[in-house]
Design an enzyme around this catalytic site. Structure first.
Site, PDB file in Angstrom:
ATOM      1  CD  GLU A 286      -2.913  -1.235   2.258  1.00  0.00           C
ATOM      2  OE1 GLU A 286      -2.451  -1.252   3.415  1.00  0.00           O
ATOM      3  OE2 GLU A 286      -4.120  -1.256   1.998  1.00  0.00           O
TER       4      GLU A 286
ATOM      5  CG  HIS B 166      -3.587   2.607   5.122  1.00  0.00           C
ATOM      6  ND1 HIS B 166      -4.931   2.913   5.104  1.00  0.00           N
ATOM      7  CD2 HIS B 166      -3.486   1.349   4.625  1.00  0.00           C
ATOM      8  CE1 HIS B 166      -5.604   1.879   4.595  1.00  0.00           C
ATOM      9  NE2 HIS B 166      -4.756   0.913   4.305  1.00  0.00           N
TER      10      HIS B 166
ATOM     11  CG  HIS C  57      -6.773  -2.391   7.232  1.00  0.00           C
ATOM     12  ND1 HIS C  57      -6.533  -3.588   6.601  1.00  0.00           N
ATOM     13  CD2 HIS C  57      -6.308  -1.426   6.396  1.00  0.00           C
ATOM     14  CE1 HIS C  57      -5.936  -3.361   5.431  1.00  0.00           C
ATOM     15  NE2 HIS C  57      -5.779  -2.058   5.297  1.00  0.00           N
TER      16      HIS C  57
ATOM     17  CE1 TYR D  80      -6.593  17.912  20.542  1.00  0.00           C
ATOM     18  CE2 TYR D  80      -6.818  15.578  20.088  1.00  0.00           C
ATOM     19  CZ  TYR D  80      -6.024  16.676  20.367  1.00  0.00           C
ATOM     20  OH  TYR D  80      -4.675  16.528  20.455  1.00  0.00           O
TER      21      TYR D  80
ATOM     22  CG  HIS E 118      -8.967  -0.236   2.520  1.00  0.00           C
ATOM     23  ND1 HIS E 118      -8.309  -0.125   1.332  1.00  0.00           N
ATOM     24  CD2 HIS E 118      -8.031  -0.611   3.423  1.00  0.00           C
ATOM     25  CE1 HIS E 118      -7.039  -0.430   1.485  1.00  0.00           C
ATOM     26  NE2 HIS E 118      -6.845  -0.726   2.748  1.00  0.00           N
TER      27      HIS E 118
HETATM   28 ZN    ZN Z   1      -5.086  -1.008   3.723  1.00  0.00          ZN
END
Ligand code: ZN
Length: 216
Positions: free
Chosen positions: A79, A98, A100, A125, A165
């Site tokens: 990714e 990134h 999940h 916030y 995702h």
């Molecule tokens: Zn991912």
């Protein structure tokens, strides 16, 4: 040899490993999901493919050029192209996270989620850290069209949610990106905890007041 640069890179690698482990231990990155990168002089340090965020080795982190060419370390995350899309559009961002993470993914799955802004401004916030959060349409893993979708939004938004995702966020520093990713996940949790009940999200006037006092 410039030992100052090497020492700085070593520190960054150790910091990535430590913060990734904290994400793993707190349940933000299960299995081999999640990836972190930091932009440095000459390229990007990124977590390797099929690696647990809880068991990284500083010396084995991948180093790639700005275009994604693998230079050293283990094979980079599949990714990595998401990270590169963010960096290419965001000159002031030097780290990308990134995940999940479960609650954010749940929000990305709900049919009722607003594609223009996946999470309402439930707290000050969240508004200051995450801001407007576009939902990126689903693209199968490995399809480079996902990079195009991210790139199209990255100039305007430092945080986005990939449908079915998970979140991708960019920050000025690694600590900054982590704080944004954590705030996003916690707000997703709040959203789900309050599901089905009337909520008082912040009003337009309250958001404007925040923007005035804390300009981004
Ligand atoms: Zn991912």
């Amino acid at each position: 040899m410039n030992t100052g640069v090497i020492s700085e890179t070593t520190k960054i690698r150790e910091r990535i490993v430590r913060l990734a482990e904290l994400l793993y231990l707190r349940g933000y990155a299960h299995g081999t999901t999640g990836n972190i990168s930091v932009r440095t002089e000459g390229g990007i340090i990124v977590t390797p493919t099929n690696s647990s965020m809880g068991l990284l080795d500083p010396a084995r982190l991948s180093f790639v050029r700005a275009d994604g060419t693998h230079v050293s370390g283990d094979k980079p995350s599949k990714e990595t192209f998401l990270h590169i899309a963010m960096y290419e559009e965001r000159a002031t961002s030097n780290a990308v996270v990134h995940l999940h993470s479960t609650h954010s993914v749940a929000i990305s799955i709900l049919a009722e989620t607003d594609p223009a802004n996946a999470l309402p401004p439930l707290t000050a916030y969240h508004h200051m850290k995450v801001g407007r959060l576009p939902l990126v349409p689903y693209v199968r893993p490995g399809d480079m069209r996902l990079a195009d979708e991210v790139r199209q939004r990255a100039g305007t938004y430092h945080a986005m949610l990939l449908a079915n995702h998970g979140p991708v966020v960019a920050g000025k520093s690694l600590e900054d990106a982590l704080a944004i990713a954590e705030e996003l996940e916690e707000t997703a949790k709040l959203r789900l905890l309050t599901e089905g009940r009337p909520v008082n999200a912040l009003t337009a006037a309250q958001l404007a007041e925040l923007d005035h006092h804390f300009p981004s």
